[in-house]
Design a protein around this motif. Structure first.
Motif, PDB file in Angstrom:
ATOM      1  N   ASN A   1      36.315  36.868  33.115  1.00 22.85           N
ATOM      2  CA  ASN A   1      37.752  36.584  33.230  1.00 22.85           C
ATOM      3  C   ASN A   1      38.578  37.539  32.377  1.00 22.85           C
ATOM      4  O   ASN A   1      39.628  38.018  32.807  1.00 22.85           O
ATOM      5  N   ASP A   2      38.112  37.802  31.165  1.00 24.78           N
ATOM      6  CA  ASP A   2      38.815  38.757  30.291  1.00 24.78           C
ATOM      7  C   ASP A   2      38.861  40.146  30.919  1.00 24.78           C
ATOM      8  O   ASP A   2      39.890  40.827  30.885  1.00 24.78           O
ATOM      9  N   ALA A   3      37.738  40.570  31.490  1.00 26.45           N
ATOM     10  CA  ALA A   3      37.672  41.889  32.124  1.00 26.45           C
ATOM     11  C   ALA A   3      38.596  41.962  33.337  1.00 26.45           C
ATOM     12  O   ALA A   3      39.269  42.980  33.560  1.00 26.45           O
ATOM     13  N   GLU A   4      38.664  40.888  34.125  1.00 29.76           N
ATOM     14  CA  GLU A   4      39.560  40.865  35.290  1.00 29.76           C
ATOM     15  C   GLU A   4      41.021  40.958  34.861  1.00 29.76           C
ATOM     16  O   GLU A   4      41.812  41.674  35.484  1.00 29.76           O
ATOM     17  N   ARG A   5      41.378  40.225  33.819  1.00 31.80           N
ATOM     18  CA  ARG A   5      42.765  40.294  33.312  1.00 31.80           C
ATOM     19  C   ARG A   5      43.088  41.696  32.805  1.00 31.80           C
ATOM     20  O   ARG A   5      44.177  42.222  33.043  1.00 31.80           O
ATOM     21  N   ARG A   6      42.146  42.316  32.126  1.00 30.92           N
ATOM     22  CA  ARG A   6      42.355  43.671  31.607  1.00 30.92           C
ATOM     23  C   ARG A   6      42.505  44.671  32.753  1.00 30.92           C
ATOM     24  O   ARG A   6      43.380  45.542  32.715  1.00 30.92           O
TER      25      ARG A   6
ATOM     26  N   ARG B   1      29.778  31.899  28.588  1.00 37.36           N
ATOM     27  CA  ARG B   1      30.163  33.131  27.891  1.00 37.36           C
ATOM     28  C   ARG B   1      30.338  34.293  28.864  1.00 37.36           C
ATOM     29  O   ARG B   1      31.284  35.070  28.758  1.00 37.36           O
TER      30      ARG B   1
ATOM     31  N   TYR C   1      45.909  44.244  34.304  1.00 33.19           N
ATOM     32  CA  TYR C   1      46.911  44.832  33.422  1.00 33.19           C
ATOM     33  C   TYR C   1      46.934  46.353  33.580  1.00 33.19           C
ATOM     34  O   TYR C   1      47.992  46.959  33.703  1.00 33.19           O
TER      35      TYR C   1
ATOM     36  N   LYS D   1      31.092  34.004  32.052  1.00 32.08           N
ATOM     37  CA  LYS D   1      32.301  33.717  32.834  1.00 32.08           C
ATOM     38  C   LYS D   1      33.559  34.066  32.044  1.00 32.08           C
ATOM     39  O   LYS D   1      34.511  34.626  32.578  1.00 32.08           O
ATOM     40  N   SER D   2      33.565  33.754  30.751  1.00 31.37           N
ATOM     41  CA  SER D   2      34.708  34.077  29.897  1.00 31.37           C
ATOM     42  C   SER D   2      34.918  35.587  29.807  1.00 31.37           C
ATOM     43  O   SER D   2      36.045  36.073  29.923  1.00 31.37           O
ATOM     44  N   ARG D   3      33.830  36.315  29.625  1.00 25.62           N
ATOM     45  CA  ARG D   3      33.950  37.775  29.552  1.00 25.62           C
ATOM     46  C   ARG D   3      34.399  38.368  30.882  1.00 25.62           C
ATOM     47  O   ARG D   3      35.170  39.330  30.914  1.00 25.62           O
TER      48      ARG D   3
END
Length: 91
Positions: A16-21, A10, A24, A12-14
């Motif tokens: 990755n989401d933060a890095e993508r954001r 969980r 962007y 790691k998923s968060r």
């Protein structure tokens, strides 16, 4: 142990989401949602690198084809044109 794996997945998923954001936000204008100058130069660099790689590949293939054709011309001139399996060049 199972709970620790779940928590780590969980996190790691968060992450990755933060890095993508963040990526962007770094590459777009927040007001217009259009790519910014940094995104433009990153894309330009990527495309130039791709063009250089494709051009060098095309040069190598053209050079191989040229050598093959020159060899065939010389073989025809001597009347001893022979084709071996390794003489084919794909373009």
């Amino acid at each position: 142990m199972l709970i620790a794996r779940f928590v780590m997945a969980r996190v790691k998923s968060r992450l990755n989401d933060a890095e993508r954001r963040l990526e962007y936000l770094a590459l777009t204008d927040p007001l217009t949602d259009l790519p910014n100058r940094r995104a433009f130069f990153a894309e330009l660099e990527r495309r130039v690198d791709l063009a250089v790689a494709l051009e060098s590949t095309a040069d190598i293939r053209a050079d191989r084809r040229r050598r093959l054709q020159d060899g065939q011309r010389h073989a025809w001139a001597w009347g001893t044109f022979r084709v071996s399996p390794g003489d084919g060049v794909l373009l």
